[in-house]
Design a protein around this motif. Structure first.
Motif, PDB file in Angstrom:
ATOM      1  N   LEU A 154      -9.430  -3.742  -2.481  1.00  0.00           N
ATOM      2  CA  LEU A 154      -7.836  -4.163  -3.063  1.00  0.00           C
ATOM      3  C   LEU A 154      -7.314  -5.110  -2.544  1.00  0.00           C
ATOM      4  CD1 LEU A 154      -5.378  -3.006  -4.514  1.00  0.00           C
ATOM      5  CD2 LEU A 154      -4.660  -1.713  -2.467  1.00  0.00           C
ATOM      6  N   MET A 155      -7.244  -5.976  -3.444  1.00  0.00           N
ATOM      7  CA  MET A 155      -6.654  -7.400  -2.722  1.00  0.00           C
ATOM      8  C   MET A 155      -5.211  -7.240  -2.897  1.00  0.00           C
ATOM      9  SD  MET A 155      -9.471 -10.047  -4.055  1.00  0.00           S
ATOM     10  CE  MET A 155      -9.380  -9.625  -5.673  1.00  0.00           C
ATOM     11  N   LEU A 156      -4.319  -7.796  -2.036  1.00  0.00           N
ATOM     12  CA  LEU A 156      -2.790  -7.558  -2.267  1.00  0.00           C
ATOM     13  C   LEU A 156      -2.408  -8.995  -1.728  1.00  0.00           C
ATOM     14  CD1 LEU A 156      -2.285  -4.411  -0.163  1.00  0.00           C
ATOM     15  CD2 LEU A 156      -2.093  -4.745  -2.666  1.00  0.00           C
ATOM     16  N   ASP A 157      -1.555  -9.381  -2.605  1.00  0.00           N
ATOM     17  CA  ASP A 157      -0.921 -10.783  -2.645  1.00  0.00           C
ATOM     18  C   ASP A 157       0.584 -10.773  -2.129  1.00  0.00           C
ATOM     19  OD1 ASP A 157      -0.302 -13.495  -2.664  1.00  0.00           O
ATOM     20  OD2 ASP A 157      -1.063 -14.014  -4.684  1.00  0.00           O
ATOM     21  N   GLU A 158       0.987 -11.128  -0.908  1.00  0.00           N
ATOM     22  CA  GLU A 158       2.313 -11.223  -0.604  1.00  0.00           C
ATOM     23  C   GLU A 158       3.097  -9.998  -0.703  1.00  0.00           C
ATOM     24  OE1 GLU A 158       3.208 -13.397   1.522  1.00  0.00           O
ATOM     25  OE2 GLU A 158       2.390 -15.186   0.844  1.00  0.00           O
ATOM     26  N   PRO A 159       2.471  -8.659  -0.503  1.00  0.00           N
ATOM     27  CA  PRO A 159       3.154  -7.353  -0.719  1.00  0.00           C
ATOM     28  C   PRO A 159       4.517  -7.347  -0.094  1.00  0.00           C
ATOM     29  CG  PRO A 159       1.496  -6.983   0.780  1.00  0.00           C
ATOM     30  CD  PRO A 159       1.257  -8.532   0.458  1.00  0.00           C
ATOM     31  N   SER A 160       5.020  -7.889   0.857  1.00  0.00           N
ATOM     32  CA  SER A 160       5.906  -7.796   1.565  1.00  0.00           C
ATOM     33  C   SER A 160       6.911  -8.904   1.547  1.00  0.00           C
ATOM     34  CB  SER A 160       5.998  -7.665   3.345  1.00  0.00           C
ATOM     35  OG  SER A 160       5.678  -9.109   3.892  1.00  0.00           O
ATOM     36  N   MET A 161       6.696  -9.844   0.449  1.00  0.00           N
ATOM     37  CA  MET A 161       7.730 -10.857   0.331  1.00  0.00           C
ATOM     38  C   MET A 161       9.069 -10.390  -0.320  1.00  0.00           C
ATOM     39  SD  MET A 161       7.224 -13.901  -2.862  1.00  0.00           S
ATOM     40  CE  MET A 161       5.896 -14.581  -1.939  1.00  0.00           C
ATOM     41  N   GLY A 162      10.139 -10.849   0.161  1.00  0.00           N
ATOM     42  CA  GLY A 162      11.412 -10.381  -0.157  1.00  0.00           C
ATOM     43  C   GLY A 162      11.957  -9.239   0.503  1.00  0.00           C
ATOM     44  N   LEU A 163      11.150  -8.146   0.880  1.00  0.00           N
ATOM     45  CA  LEU A 163      11.534  -7.021   1.450  1.00  0.00           C
ATOM     46  C   LEU A 163      12.493  -7.162   2.622  1.00  0.00           C
ATOM     47  CD1 LEU A 163       8.451  -4.843   0.803  1.00  0.00           C
ATOM     48  CD2 LEU A 163      10.374  -5.332  -0.901  1.00  0.00           C
ATOM     49  N   ALA A 164      13.312  -6.101   2.822  1.00  0.00           N
ATOM     50  CA  ALA A 164      14.040  -6.079   4.068  1.00  0.00           C
ATOM     51  C   ALA A 164      13.271  -5.713   5.182  1.00  0.00           C
ATOM     52  CB  ALA A 164      15.092  -5.109   3.787  1.00  0.00           C
ATOM     53  N   PRO A 165      13.565  -6.165   6.536  1.00  0.00           N
ATOM     54  CA  PRO A 165      12.550  -5.661   7.731  1.00  0.00           C
ATOM     55  C   PRO A 165      11.973  -4.248   7.659  1.00  0.00           C
ATOM     56  CG  PRO A 165      14.393  -7.109   8.389  1.00  0.00           C
ATOM     57  CD  PRO A 165      14.842  -6.777   6.890  1.00  0.00           C
ATOM     58  N   ASN A 166      12.938  -3.293   7.482  1.00  0.00           N
ATOM     59  CA  ASN A 166      12.500  -1.991   7.556  1.00  0.00           C
ATOM     60  C   ASN A 166      11.494  -1.539   6.474  1.00  0.00           C
ATOM     61  OD1 ASN A 166      14.945  -2.064   5.687  1.00  0.00           O
ATOM     62  ND2 ASN A 166      14.664  -0.103   5.444  1.00  0.00           N
ATOM     63  N   LEU A 167      11.761  -2.343   5.192  1.00  0.00           N
ATOM     64  CA  LEU A 167      10.698  -1.892   4.196  1.00  0.00           C
ATOM     65  C   LEU A 167       9.535  -2.835   4.306  1.00  0.00           C
ATOM     66  CD1 LEU A 167      12.927  -2.218   0.950  1.00  0.00           C
ATOM     67  CD2 LEU A 167      12.056  -0.206   2.016  1.00  0.00           C
ATOM     68  N   VAL A 168       9.364  -3.872   5.079  1.00  0.00           N
ATOM     69  CA  VAL A 168       8.186  -4.638   5.581  1.00  0.00           C
ATOM     70  C   VAL A 168       7.468  -3.466   6.260  1.00  0.00           C
ATOM     71  CG1 VAL A 168       7.253  -6.150   6.770  1.00  0.00           C
ATOM     72  CG2 VAL A 168       9.076  -6.983   5.395  1.00  0.00           C
TER      73      VAL A 168
END
Length: 232
Positions: A154-168
């Motif tokens: 599974l290749m994930l490209d920037e899955p945390s981009m733009g998320l709030a710190p708690n969601l990261v």
């Protein structure tokens, strides 16, 4: 599991990836780090079959795949979840998930159980249109849809981009949980520290070249590396 041998990717006269080599280990989490324009996304797209190689070769489970079309690579178990939270907005969450299983034969109830255990919010929104989800929920859905194909890699490209710190934090925990089911993960991330905390191995790209590699733990502990490459 995945061997990348001296690959080069060009967009016309522009060389995005310059003869890089990597070895992605089975059942591990490998992270690609680097600034914007370093060649991370171009590398993932080349592995997925969405970018042609100008030079080099790619092997998956011992067999050469760089001459295969993208859909054949999916059937072999290589799945890319691109950035930008791309979902079918006018389809429900459940319909999106079913679309992710289009290459599968036989029952998929086990995959539904898996994705709902990792992303329980999606179960509550199963009948909701994907276009009405929050940004974080769309990202969850994009990853869950990729999981429905039962990937080996599974290749994930920037899955945390733009998320709030708690969601990261939640997203990184979910990626770790996915990996613990036996799925090999290749992760592209701008959030270097969060990614290295869950990764086993890391490559640092700079202007299309691998300039550094090593265990995630070693990279986190080396102050010189942190200051020079990871913005710390």
């Amino acid at each position: 599991m995945l061997e990348i041998k001296s690959i080069t990717v060009q967009y016309g006269p522009v060389i995005a990836v310059k003869e890089i080599s990597m070895d992605i280990r089975q059942k591990g989490i490998t992270v690609l780090l680097g600034a914007n324009g370093a060649g991370k996304t171009s590398t993932l797209m080349a592995i997925a079959g969405l970018n042609d190689l100008s030079h080099g070769s790619i092997f998956f489970e011992g067999k050469r795949i760089d001459r295969l079309p993208a859909y054949e690579r999916v059937r072999k178990g290589i799945v890319l979840c691109p950035e930008s939270r791309l979902v079918f907005q006018k389809m429900t969450v459940m319909e999106n998930l079913k679309a992710g299983a289009y290459t599968r034969k036989g029952g998929i109830s086990g995959e539904f159980d898996l994705v709902f255990s990792i992303f329980p919010k999606l179960k509550d929104r199963a009948k909701q249109l994907a276009g009405t989800l929050s940004g974080g929920e769309r990202q969850m859905l994009a990853i869950a849809r990729a999981l429905m194909s039962k990937p080996k890699l599974l290749m994930l490209d920037e899955p945390s981009m733009g998320l709030a710190p708690n969601l990261v934090v939640e997203m990184m925990a979910a990626i770790k949980q996915i990996n613990e089911t036996g799925v090999t993960v290749l992760l592209v991330e701008q959030n270097a520290f969060s990614a290295l905390k869950i990764a086993d191995y890391a490559y640092v790209l700079q202007t299309g070249k691998v300039v550094l590699e090593g265990s995630a733990e070693d990279l986190l502990q080396d102050k010189t590396i942190v200051e020079q490459y990871l913005g710390g």
